[in-house]
Each structure stands twice: as structure tokens, then as C-alpha cells.
Design a protein around this motif. Structure first.
Motif, PDB file in Angstrom:
ATOM      1  N   VAL A 105      34.368  47.425  66.646  1.00  0.00           N
ATOM      2  CA  VAL A 105      34.436  46.930  68.030  1.00  0.00           C
ATOM      3  C   VAL A 105      35.122  47.959  68.920  1.00  0.00           C
ATOM      4  O   VAL A 105      34.667  48.224  70.036  1.00  0.00           O
ATOM      5  CB  VAL A 105      35.141  45.559  68.090  1.00  0.00           C
ATOM      6  CG1 VAL A 105      35.485  45.182  69.524  1.00  0.00           C
ATOM      7  CG2 VAL A 105      34.277  44.491  67.444  1.00  0.00           C
ATOM      8  N   ARG A 106      36.193  48.538  68.444  1.00  0.00           N
ATOM      9  CA  ARG A 106      36.878  49.575  69.236  1.00  0.00           C
ATOM     10  C   ARG A 106      35.961  50.765  69.508  1.00  0.00           C
ATOM     11  O   ARG A 106      35.976  51.329  70.609  1.00  0.00           O
ATOM     12  CB  ARG A 106      38.136  50.044  68.509  1.00  0.00           C
ATOM     13  CG  ARG A 106      39.255  49.035  68.518  1.00  0.00           C
ATOM     14  CD  ARG A 106      40.410  49.505  67.681  1.00  0.00           C
ATOM     15  NE  ARG A 106      41.520  48.559  67.716  1.00  0.00           N
ATOM     16  CZ  ARG A 106      42.409  48.429  66.743  1.00  0.00           C
ATOM     17  NH1 ARG A 106      42.352  49.203  65.660  1.00  0.00           N
ATOM     18  NH2 ARG A 106      43.375  47.543  66.854  1.00  0.00           N
ATOM     19  N   LYS A 107      35.173  51.152  68.528  1.00  0.00           N
ATOM     20  CA  LYS A 107      34.234  52.273  68.693  1.00  0.00           C
ATOM     21  C   LYS A 107      33.189  51.936  69.755  1.00  0.00           C
ATOM     22  O   LYS A 107      32.873  52.761  70.616  1.00  0.00           O
ATOM     23  CB  LYS A 107      33.560  52.581  67.355  1.00  0.00           C
ATOM     24  CG  LYS A 107      32.655  53.795  67.398  1.00  0.00           C
ATOM     25  CD  LYS A 107      31.991  54.037  66.051  1.00  0.00           C
ATOM     26  CE  LYS A 107      33.027  54.443  65.033  1.00  0.00           C
ATOM     27  NZ  LYS A 107      32.438  54.819  63.737  1.00  0.00           N
ATOM     28  N   ILE A 108      32.654  50.731  69.700  1.00  0.00           N
ATOM     29  CA  ILE A 108      31.664  50.317  70.697  1.00  0.00           C
ATOM     30  C   ILE A 108      32.307  50.273  72.081  1.00  0.00           C
ATOM     31  O   ILE A 108      31.739  50.779  73.057  1.00  0.00           O
ATOM     32  CB  ILE A 108      31.046  48.960  70.330  1.00  0.00           C
ATOM     33  CG1 ILE A 108      30.287  49.048  69.002  1.00  0.00           C
ATOM     34  CG2 ILE A 108      30.115  48.478  71.444  1.00  0.00           C
ATOM     35  CD1 ILE A 108      29.935  47.686  68.408  1.00  0.00           C
ATOM     36  N   LEU A 116      29.959  42.208  74.241  1.00  0.00           N
ATOM     37  CA  LEU A 116      29.855  40.780  74.004  1.00  0.00           C
ATOM     38  C   LEU A 116      30.011  40.515  72.508  1.00  0.00           C
ATOM     39  O   LEU A 116      29.242  41.048  71.699  1.00  0.00           O
ATOM     40  CB  LEU A 116      28.493  40.263  74.487  1.00  0.00           C
ATOM     41  CG  LEU A 116      28.143  38.804  74.215  1.00  0.00           C
ATOM     42  CD1 LEU A 116      29.131  37.851  74.871  1.00  0.00           C
ATOM     43  CD2 LEU A 116      26.709  38.525  74.689  1.00  0.00           C
ATOM     44  N   LEU A 117      31.017  39.708  72.147  1.00  0.00           N
ATOM     45  CA  LEU A 117      31.293  39.347  70.754  1.00  0.00           C
ATOM     46  C   LEU A 117      31.122  37.846  70.577  1.00  0.00           C
ATOM     47  O   LEU A 117      31.056  37.105  71.557  1.00  0.00           O
ATOM     48  CB  LEU A 117      32.724  39.749  70.378  1.00  0.00           C
ATOM     49  CG  LEU A 117      33.102  41.198  70.616  1.00  0.00           C
ATOM     50  CD1 LEU A 117      34.582  41.419  70.289  1.00  0.00           C
ATOM     51  CD2 LEU A 117      32.225  42.129  69.788  1.00  0.00           C
ATOM     52  N   PHE A 118      31.118  37.398  69.328  1.00  0.00           N
ATOM     53  CA  PHE A 118      30.849  36.001  69.022  1.00  0.00           C
ATOM     54  C   PHE A 118      31.798  35.485  67.958  1.00  0.00           C
ATOM     55  O   PHE A 118      32.074  36.171  66.976  1.00  0.00           O
ATOM     56  CB  PHE A 118      29.419  35.824  68.488  1.00  0.00           C
ATOM     57  CG  PHE A 118      28.388  36.334  69.434  1.00  0.00           C
ATOM     58  CD1 PHE A 118      27.774  35.474  70.327  1.00  0.00           C
ATOM     59  CD2 PHE A 118      28.037  37.678  69.448  1.00  0.00           C
ATOM     60  CE1 PHE A 118      26.826  35.950  71.223  1.00  0.00           C
ATOM     61  CE2 PHE A 118      27.091  38.157  70.342  1.00  0.00           C
ATOM     62  CZ  PHE A 118      26.490  37.293  71.231  1.00  0.00           C
ATOM     63  N   THR A 119      32.253  34.260  68.140  1.00  0.00           N
ATOM     64  CA  THR A 119      32.943  33.565  67.064  1.00  0.00           C
ATOM     65  C   THR A 119      31.891  32.774  66.287  1.00  0.00           C
ATOM     66  O   THR A 119      30.733  32.690  66.697  1.00  0.00           O
ATOM     67  CB  THR A 119      34.026  32.613  67.596  1.00  0.00           C
ATOM     68  OG1 THR A 119      33.419  31.676  68.478  1.00  0.00           O
ATOM     69  CG2 THR A 119      35.126  33.386  68.309  1.00  0.00           C
ATOM     70  N   ALA A 147      41.216  38.454  68.998  1.00  0.00           N
ATOM     71  CA  ALA A 147      42.286  39.441  69.201  1.00  0.00           C
ATOM     72  C   ALA A 147      41.716  40.787  69.632  1.00  0.00           C
ATOM     73  O   ALA A 147      42.203  41.395  70.595  1.00  0.00           O
ATOM     74  CB  ALA A 147      43.111  39.600  67.920  1.00  0.00           C
ATOM     75  N   VAL A 148      40.694  41.263  68.947  1.00  0.00           N
ATOM     76  CA  VAL A 148      40.138  42.567  69.324  1.00  0.00           C
ATOM     77  C   VAL A 148      39.391  42.464  70.650  1.00  0.00           C
ATOM     78  O   VAL A 148      39.396  43.411  71.444  1.00  0.00           O
ATOM     79  CB  VAL A 148      39.265  43.185  68.203  1.00  0.00           C
ATOM     80  CG1 VAL A 148      37.952  42.456  68.029  1.00  0.00           C
ATOM     81  CG2 VAL A 148      39.032  44.673  68.459  1.00  0.00           C
ATOM     82  N   GLY A 153      38.898  44.119  76.091  1.00  0.00           N
ATOM     83  CA  GLY A 153      38.287  43.540  77.297  1.00  0.00           C
ATOM     84  C   GLY A 153      36.866  43.063  77.113  1.00  0.00           C
ATOM     85  O   GLY A 153      36.077  43.076  78.057  1.00  0.00           O
ATOM     86  N   ALA A 154      36.526  42.618  75.911  1.00  0.00           N
ATOM     87  CA  ALA A 154      35.169  42.133  75.635  1.00  0.00           C
ATOM     88  C   ALA A 154      35.029  40.669  76.015  1.00  0.00           C
ATOM     89  O   ALA A 154      35.997  39.920  76.033  1.00  0.00           O
ATOM     90  CB  ALA A 154      34.856  42.294  74.142  1.00  0.00           C
ATOM     91  N   PHE A 155      33.804  40.264  76.312  1.00  0.00           N
ATOM     92  CA  PHE A 155      33.467  38.866  76.474  1.00  0.00           C
ATOM     93  C   PHE A 155      33.341  38.255  75.082  1.00  0.00           C
ATOM     94  O   PHE A 155      32.897  38.930  74.150  1.00  0.00           O
ATOM     95  CB  PHE A 155      32.131  38.687  77.200  1.00  0.00           C
ATOM     96  CG  PHE A 155      32.159  39.098  78.628  1.00  0.00           C
ATOM     97  CD1 PHE A 155      32.834  38.347  79.577  1.00  0.00           C
ATOM     98  CD2 PHE A 155      31.479  40.237  79.049  1.00  0.00           C
ATOM     99  CE1 PHE A 155      32.850  38.718  80.911  1.00  0.00           C
ATOM    100  CE2 PHE A 155      31.486  40.622  80.375  1.00  0.00           C
ATOM    101  CZ  PHE A 155      32.167  39.868  81.307  1.00  0.00           C
ATOM    102  N   VAL A 156      33.706  36.974  74.962  1.00  0.00           N
ATOM    103  CA  VAL A 156      33.534  36.271  73.693  1.00  0.00           C
ATOM    104  C   VAL A 156      32.718  35.016  73.928  1.00  0.00           C
ATOM    105  O   VAL A 156      33.075  34.179  74.760  1.00  0.00           O
ATOM    106  CB  VAL A 156      34.899  35.866  73.071  1.00  0.00           C
ATOM    107  CG1 VAL A 156      34.690  35.068  71.790  1.00  0.00           C
ATOM    108  CG2 VAL A 156      35.749  37.094  72.792  1.00  0.00           C
TER     109      VAL A 156
END
Length: 158
Positions: A105-108, A116-119, A147-148, A153-156
Motif C-alpha cells: 500500500v505504501r508503494k502504491i 482505494l482500499l477495502f475491509t 491503519a495504513v 490518506g487512502a479511501f477505505v
């Protein structure tokens, strides 16, 4: 913000496995979202690198490096979802999987894309030791995602 590009990396959740079938092909959420986004931006481009069954290390090694050169800045929406397949494995090792997720995620995020990430679903209506095990594992996974996401600053999508 209108995005001119959408890049999706991940597993079956993103690929669209078992989602709506259109003309004999699966049309997952990412494909349908890209359809809508394309109507809003004439020069819109889309790439879905997701493949069902992939583990975090596979998505990180096989999809993300191929996708990153297509990032053109914050006008690129980059979705990343991997990890549920790892969590389901009998020999799941969170001390390996969670840091790799975070590193990826940090690399992206460093690419400048909007991320945009997902739980994942933590608990179903099932009861018992196995249900408790899955709930504990997925809860820990989701805490890591949140947390990441906050860090970069990603959307979840929760």
C-alpha cells in the motif's frame, strides 16, 4: 474529483468472480464502476489486473509492478484488495502477510495515485470456534487496512 484513469489490482473480489454475468462474462464491481467513470471523462482509461485466488505476495509481485507505470498522478484511482485468501489459509502467518500488505500500500501511495482500499466481512451469523477464529483473523486484517489507509490518506470501502 473526476478520475481519468482507474487501475484495479487484487483477487476475485476485484476481478468480479461470481458477480453479474453480462454476455457470458463476469462484470464485477470494478468493471461496472469503470463503466460509470468512462461516461464522465472522455479520455478515461481502465485496467483490471485482478485474478481470482491470488495471495498478497502474488498481487504485490505480479500485478502492482505492472500497474504502477500507468499511474499519472492523483487523477488515477488505484484500487487494491488482497489478503482475504491469505487469511483463509490454515497456515496463515499475519506476521508476514500484514507487513507485506502495508508495504505494498505504501508503494502504491508513493506513486501519487488516489488509493482505494477495502475491509472484509469480519463475522457472519455462524457460531463456534471456527467462526471465532475467522472473526479474529479478519478483524486484525481490517485494523491493518484502516491503519495504513489513515497513514497514506487512502479511501477505505468498509
Amino acid at each position: 474529483m473526476l478520475y481519468s484513469r482507474f487501475i484495479a489490482c487484487g483477487d476475485s473480489f476485484t476481478e468480479g468472480m461470481s458477480d453479474e454475468i453480462v454476455d457470458g462474462q463476469y462484470r464485477g464491481w470494478a468493471d461496472r464502476m469503470a463503466d460509470v467513470m468512462a461516461l464522465q471523462t472522455p479520455e478515461f482509461t481502465y485496467a483490471n489486473f485482478a485474478v481470482r485466488g491470488k495471495l498478497i505476495h502474488q498481487v504485490a509481485a505480479e500485478q502492482v509492478p505492472v500497474a504502477l507505470p500507468y499511474v499519472t498522478g492523483p487523477q488515477t484511482l488505484f484500487s487494491f484488495h488482497a489478503g482475504a485468501n491469505d487469511v483463509l489459509r490454515p497456515k496463515y502467518r499475519p506476521e508476514i502477510a500484514l507487513p507485506l500488505y502495508t508495504e505494498t500500500v505504501r508503494k502504491i501511495a508513493a506513486s501519487g495515485a488516489t488509493l482505494l482500499l477495502f475491509t472484509v466481512l469480519e463475522r457472519t451469523d455462524r457460531k463456534g470456534k471456527t467462526a471465532d477464529l475467522w472473526a479474529a483473523r479478519f478483524s486484525e486484517f481490517n485494523r491493518n487496512v484502516r491503519a495504513v489507509a489513515q497513514e497514506v490518506g487512502a479511501f477505505v470501502a468498509d
